[in-house]
Design a protein around this motif. Structure first.
Motif, PDB file in Angstrom:
ATOM      1  N   ALA A 104      30.334  87.981 127.846  1.00 12.65           N
ATOM      2  CA  ALA A 104      31.697  88.810 128.079  1.00 12.65           C
ATOM      3  C   ALA A 104      31.912  90.319 128.655  1.00 12.65           C
ATOM      4  O   ALA A 104      32.432  90.980 128.865  1.00 12.65           O
ATOM      5  N   GLY A 105      30.357  90.794 129.193  1.00 14.61           N
ATOM      6  CA  GLY A 105      30.640  92.000 129.635  1.00 14.61           C
ATOM      7  C   GLY A 105      30.585  92.777 129.223  1.00 14.61           C
ATOM      8  O   GLY A 105      30.042  94.773 129.641  1.00 14.61           O
ATOM      9  N   LYS A 106      30.043  93.215 127.945  1.00 15.64           N
ATOM     10  CA  LYS A 106      30.082  93.906 127.367  1.00 15.64           C
ATOM     11  C   LYS A 106      28.600  94.556 127.063  1.00 15.64           C
ATOM     12  O   LYS A 106      27.276  93.983 127.473  1.00 15.64           O
ATOM     13  N   LEU A 107      28.492  96.249 127.235  1.00 12.09           N
ATOM     14  CA  LEU A 107      26.930  97.098 127.342  1.00 12.09           C
ATOM     15  C   LEU A 107      26.872  97.090 126.131  1.00 12.09           C
ATOM     16  O   LEU A 107      26.924  98.007 125.260  1.00 12.09           O
ATOM     17  N   LEU A 108      25.102  96.468 125.572  1.00 11.61           N
ATOM     18  CA  LEU A 108      24.187  96.403 124.297  1.00 11.61           C
ATOM     19  C   LEU A 108      23.541  97.331 124.473  1.00 11.61           C
ATOM     20  O   LEU A 108      22.671  97.264 126.191  1.00 11.61           O
ATOM     21  N   TYR A 109      23.098  97.859 124.372  1.00 11.20           N
ATOM     22  CA  TYR A 109      21.219  98.426 124.199  1.00 11.20           C
ATOM     23  C   TYR A 109      20.733  98.545 122.794  1.00 11.20           C
ATOM     24  O   TYR A 109      21.509  98.955 121.350  1.00 11.20           O
ATOM     25  N   GLY A 110      19.063  99.069 122.814  1.00  6.04           N
ATOM     26  CA  GLY A 110      18.978  99.312 121.347  1.00  6.04           C
ATOM     27  C   GLY A 110      18.372 101.093 121.313  1.00  6.04           C
ATOM     28  O   GLY A 110      18.567 101.695 122.470  1.00  6.04           O
ATOM     29  N   ARG A 111      17.469 101.098 120.227  1.00  2.78           N
ATOM     30  CA  ARG A 111      17.178 102.432 120.089  1.00  2.78           C
ATOM     31  C   ARG A 111      16.027 101.981 119.160  1.00  2.78           C
ATOM     32  O   ARG A 111      16.925 101.281 118.489  1.00  2.78           O
ATOM     33  N   ILE A 126      14.567  97.791 114.989  1.00  2.00           N
ATOM     34  CA  ILE A 126      15.474  98.698 116.601  1.00  2.00           C
ATOM     35  C   ILE A 126      16.698  98.482 116.076  1.00  2.00           C
ATOM     36  O   ILE A 126      17.080  97.457 114.984  1.00  2.00           O
ATOM     37  N   LYS A 127      17.615  99.508 116.593  1.00  2.00           N
ATOM     38  CA  LYS A 127      18.973  99.636 116.052  1.00  2.00           C
ATOM     39  C   LYS A 127      19.985  98.685 117.790  1.00  2.00           C
ATOM     40  O   LYS A 127      19.391  99.282 118.707  1.00  2.00           O
ATOM     41  N   ILE A 128      20.782  97.834 117.394  1.00  2.00           N
ATOM     42  CA  ILE A 128      21.084  97.691 117.922  1.00  2.00           C
ATOM     43  C   ILE A 128      23.360  98.544 118.429  1.00  2.00           C
ATOM     44  O   ILE A 128      23.474  98.373 117.505  1.00  2.00           O
ATOM     45  N   TYR A 129      23.054  98.705 119.357  1.00  2.26           N
ATOM     46  CA  TYR A 129      24.591 100.236 119.371  1.00  2.26           C
ATOM     47  C   TYR A 129      24.889  98.951 120.525  1.00  2.26           C
ATOM     48  O   TYR A 129      24.692  98.948 121.707  1.00  2.26           O
TER      49      TYR A 129
END
Length: 132
Positions: A104-111, A126-129
């Protein structure tokens, strides 16, 4: 019109450049929203993971990329370092909602939240943001 560009009286340029000539345009509202914590799947299949492991640290940012043509999982999300090195995948049992958000176009990333090397196996938590 000259009043708009006159920095001494304020004007538009004065407004945009603020005090001491620094740009004063308001920045868009951004926030980092924590969504979920999970492990990284498939690290055993990553070529050279043993060489990558010492370079990866807790709090390092990870980028996510959808792999809708993945032959094992159409909801696959590959996890890569900021340099573009693949370290694994979001586990299949956790990726449905995240794949939909990314589609849907959302930007997800992790740490990286935790890492442990056990012989040749490397465990990453990992933590997903969501970047909103």
């Amino acid at each position: 019109m000259s009043d708009l560009t006159n920095t001494n009286t304020g004007g538009l340029v004065g407004f945009l450049h603020g005090k001491n000539g620094e740009l004063a345009i308001p920045k868009p509202f951004e926030k980092e929203i924590f969504l979920f914590e999970t492990n990284v799947a498939g690290t055993s299949y990553v070529v050279n993971i043993e060489k990558l492991e010492p370079l990866l640290n807790v709090e390092d940012k990870l980028n996510f990329f959808r792999e809708p043509d993945n032959k094992f999982d159409s909801k696959a999300i590959v996890i890569k370092t900021e340099k573009g090195d693949k370290i694994g995948y979001i586990p299949r049992e956790d990726n449905l909602i995240f794949a939909r958000l990314m589609d849907a176009g959302k930007l997800l990333y992790g740490r990286i939240a935790y890492k442990e090397k056990r012989g040749k196996f490397i465990e990453f938590l990992i933590k997903i943001y969501l970047h909103e």
